[in-house]
Scaffold this active site. Structure first.
Site, PDB file in Angstrom:
ATOM      1  N   ASP A   1      20.850 -35.072 -26.924  1.00  0.00           N
ATOM      2  CA  ASP A   1      21.633 -35.753 -27.927  1.00  0.00           C
ATOM      3  C   ASP A   1      20.925 -36.904 -28.641  1.00  0.00           C
ATOM      4  O   ASP A   1      21.334 -38.054 -28.540  1.00  0.00           O
ATOM      5  CB  ASP A   1      22.971 -36.192 -27.355  1.00  0.00           C
ATOM      6  CG  ASP A   1      22.859 -36.603 -25.896  1.00  0.00           C
ATOM      7  OD1 ASP A   1      23.833 -37.071 -25.351  1.00  0.00           O
ATOM      8  OD2 ASP A   1      21.771 -36.458 -25.312  1.00  0.00           O
ATOM      9  N   THR A   2      19.873 -36.595 -29.317  1.00  0.00           N
ATOM     10  CA  THR A   2      19.283 -37.469 -30.326  1.00  0.00           C
ATOM     11  C   THR A   2      20.363 -37.782 -31.360  1.00  0.00           C
ATOM     12  O   THR A   2      21.234 -36.960 -31.604  1.00  0.00           O
ATOM     13  CB  THR A   2      18.135 -36.698 -31.009  1.00  0.00           C
ATOM     14  OG1 THR A   2      17.159 -36.398 -30.040  1.00  0.00           O
ATOM     15  CG2 THR A   2      17.507 -37.499 -32.139  1.00  0.00           C
ATOM     16  N   VAL A   3      20.280 -38.944 -31.981  1.00  0.00           N
ATOM     17  CA  VAL A   3      21.279 -39.271 -33.009  1.00  0.00           C
ATOM     18  C   VAL A   3      20.605 -39.443 -34.371  1.00  0.00           C
ATOM     19  O   VAL A   3      19.401 -39.681 -34.454  1.00  0.00           O
ATOM     20  CB  VAL A   3      22.043 -40.563 -32.651  1.00  0.00           C
ATOM     21  CG1 VAL A   3      22.753 -40.417 -31.316  1.00  0.00           C
ATOM     22  CG2 VAL A   3      21.099 -41.774 -32.632  1.00  0.00           C
TER      23      VAL A   3
END
Lengths: 506, 506
Positions: free
Chosen positions: A241-243
């Site tokens: 879950d990179t943003v």
């Protein structure tokens, strides 16, 4: 060329659609509708802009869905607050990222994944579509908002050369990046404060799992150096879950940013796509070469995204006439089936994309220009959490997009999106100047489409239907203009495809 | 769109050519000539391959020309030794880079530029055109052959996933990169041993110059935060001697690599193009999409090369029919006049490029395939040092390419190159299968060209004429095939252009 699982390919598109209906549209986007043609234009002009954020392509459990959506909502609000205060796209996108990084639920900044040594090392980058400058940090520790460093690198580079004609850096890593940040007024944060209970317990679990796996592998492959291929479960359930966020401001400038704590249990010093030019984010204002301004932010397995340069590829694809079709083909041909990942059986990633262009309203004055924004997201991971908001709106809309049941993560894709119109006059009848729209008939078609959308959904939003399946079952177009051409060329077949898939024709 | 200085634009092309005649061709490339059609084919098959290296685009003083050429020669020899031993392109290109890094005269590995803190931090990357895998290290200290780490990252990634399904890294930086290297058997080297007398004295000079410049700037701009633009002299005389190599092996695989100590007095942690995917090097074997295998390695100002992704852009351009024209346009449109560098008045960089394809000799047997290699270099810096060698040759040829007198570095460009044929039958008469050559007449033309070249220059080398000037004065083509077509279409005009510029027509 489609690598979908048999079951998915055989699933009729309509079934998939029924299982994954677009989320309800936000009521609060009703400030600009065809029903309100007399709303004061000046006020709207002060609140023009749009933001789309993502809290990662990976796996978002139902139990935490509320938190993921909540942080996306807050990030959108932060960006819109900046846009309303007159900030340009770069500042707004940075504000969204800071909010996403500050959340302990995302793998960026606070609460990032721990590496093999139990440390947090973050990557982040930002790109300004106006100046085309780019700033990035990689493997930086002790900074809880890495995007602020990337932003500062970008703005410092725009000031020109350093003393003695030295060229300012656009990419700093490790200790050097940390020290540069602190010397430029960005506060350090003790690493132990950036770890959360969740990230620490995940580290312990992962370490145990890794040691167990190595023991098993040693037992199995004592005399062989051949490595084990991970099972689908391992990849499918991995949190990646990179943003990121993409923004268009009142001037039509675009900007994109991305931030990541990287893969859990990565080797110290590993830098992923979030710090890599062309891989983590991309933004390009319209130019003589490009009819559209485009912005992209990616998430997923960094190595896959680096090797395919997915952000730049998607941006480039977005210059085609049909945004939905272009992204579909880019995700398929430049990612899942990319020759750069030929040896990979599971290609994990997701993107958020927007493209926009200006157009003039013929009524009441051709001088008043509005911005048409098409925005999409697509992912090969099990899910992707997104949020979006216009500066004309009261609150953001959020959504967790999921692959349809039975679809195999890393081999299938989902794609969704919408259209939003910013500023200008509300009535689209007689509008002209829209890129790709040439004849009067085409203009009428587009207007017809927007008027219907406006009537059905205050806020001028249209959701493309999600799509996962084989090339044979996909709708050939999503754009009304293209559809009209195809219908004329191909007769009834294309029309019937549209009747099944176009939100206007059902 | 050409940013050449007035004086250069007005210089007649022939004058520039007279001032910068191609270097004499190597006598030792005479093992395969049209005069020796009966030479044993089996031996040649065991010694097929080609390497092109560079010791940087920047400024190479006449006083040190001998050393620069010597290290290029040794690097070529190292690569060819590996090719002769049966190694593939990746191994050969690594061997060339190790030699370039080991030289105290180049800004890579041993003798690298020192950063602001007086430390050496190196970048390097490598790409395999066969697997399309890529490995890179950035800002790594205490390793005197960073290319070995990049190579090892590439080979480890090709083995598949790590324990517990973890994806192996393709890019490591800083301390983590150093530790990974040592744990994979690459010996560390104390940093103090990597600095040379030359690099240490340059550091002291630069530091003094910088302090002086800062004092002057503080005096001038005490109340202004606007930064000074460096004078042309500062940029023009800067040493930017990153090193690199590109190789094609007996199977037609290509590989590319690059290594750099980075800009002198850079901020610690700064990573340049040499570690950046798509910016420092690129290699892609031929595929259904690409008629040619291509390999590129760049040198120059890292920030300019990152923002333009020059390596990948040049590789992509090389798929066009005319290699010389394609590189000329890429350097002009994607670098000097790139919208990504719109704010830069001095764009510094250089590339070495090769492209190759297989073709069959009709006589004596269509089964015997040769590899046709076109290789070029181009630079906007004052000079670029290159070396090249085929596995069929006894020793390498080296050359320092310089901008013509009066040309302004950062605004003009020089371009040169050659053609080399590897393996197969020596006679080119009746050859077919060459990409882009369709009709019998075209085949005859190409054969005619090669036979003339072969007769004039043993080793089948043809040097394109160096070119620096305006678009109006450039030759419209360099390929005989294209020329023929243009002549038919446009009549006498194109032919007369050729008479002035084509080495065959003078």
């Amino acid at each position: 060329m489609w690598r979908c699982a048999g079951g998915v390919m055989e699933t009729p598109l309509n079934c998939a659609e029924e299982q994954q209906l677009p989320p309800p549209l936000p009521d609060s986007w009703s400030t600009v509708t065809p029903q309100e043609p007399t709303t004061d234009r000046k006020d709207k002009g002060n609140a023009v802009g749009f933001v789309l954020v993502h809290a990662g392509a990976g796996y978002h459990s139902e139990s935490k869905a509320k938190e993921y959506k909540h942080v996306c909502k807050r990030a959108c609000q932060r960006a819109v607050d900046r846009l309303k205060a007159g900030a340009l796209a770069v500042d707004a996108v940075t504000a969204a990222l800071v909010e996403l990084e500050d959340s302990p639920f995302t793998n960026a900044g606070m609460g990032s994944n721990l590496n093999l040594s139990g440390e947090i090392e973050c990557d982040a980058s930002i790109m300004d579509g106006k100046s085309l400058h780019y700033g990035a940090v990689g493997a930086v520790s002790g900074i809880n908002n890495p995007v602020l460093v990337a932003n500062r690198l970008l703005s410092e580079a725009q000031k020109g050369k350093l003393s003695a004609g030295r060229i300012p850096p656009c990419f700093l890593v490790g200790r050097g990046a940390h020290d540069w940040a602190v010397s430029h007024g960005i506060p350090p944060c003790p690493s132990e404060k950036m770890a959360t209970k969740f990230s620490l317990s995940a580290y312990k679990r992962n370490k145990h799992k890794m040691e167990l796996a190595e023991k098993v592998e040693t037992g199995f492959n004592h005399h062989s150096k051949k490595r084990r291929q991970a099972s689908e479960t391992e990849n499918g359930s991995g949190l990646l879950d990179t943003v990121g966020a993409i923004v268009v401001d009142r001037e039509g400038n675009v900007a994109a940013a991305v931030s990541s704590g990287g893969l859990a249990m990565k080797h110290p010093g590993r830098v992923g796509q979030a710090a890599h030019h062309g891989c983590g984010c991309w933004a390009e204002n319209t130019s003589t070469l490009n009819p559209y301004s485009t912005a992209v932010s990616t998430s997923g397995c960094g190595e896959h995204l680096i090797r395919t340069m997915l952000a730049r590829e998607c941006s480039s694809a977005m210059q085609c006439e049909d945004a939905h079709q272009a992204l579909l083909e880019a995700m398929q041909n430049k990612f899942i089936s990319s020759p750069f990942l030929a040896s990979e059986d599971c290609v994990l990633g997701g993107v958020i994309v927007l493209r926009c262009c200006r157009y003039s309203d013929a009524q009441p004055s051709a001088d008043i220009q509005a911005i048409l924004v098409e925005f999409l997201w697509s992912h090969t991971t099990e899910s992707m959490c997104v949020g979006y908001m216009s500066a004309q709106d009261g609150k953001a809309k959020t959504h967790i997009s999921r692959l349809p049941p039975g679809a195999v993560a890393g081999q299938s894709l989902a794609i969704e999106g919408g259209v939003c119109r910013l500023g200008g006059c509300c009535s689209l009848v007689g509008s002209s100047g829209l890129r790709g729209v040439e004849t009067e008939e085409e203009v009428e078609e587009v207007c017809h489409q927007f008027l219907q959308l406006g009537a059905a959904h205050p806020g001028l939003f249209s959701f493309f239907r999600p799509f996962s399946g084989s090339a044979a079952s996909r709708p050939s177009t999503t754009s009304m203009v293209t559809w009209r051409r195809e219908r004329e060329e191909q007769g009834q077949r294309s029309e019937s495809v549209w009747r099944n898939n176009c939100p206007l024709c059902i």
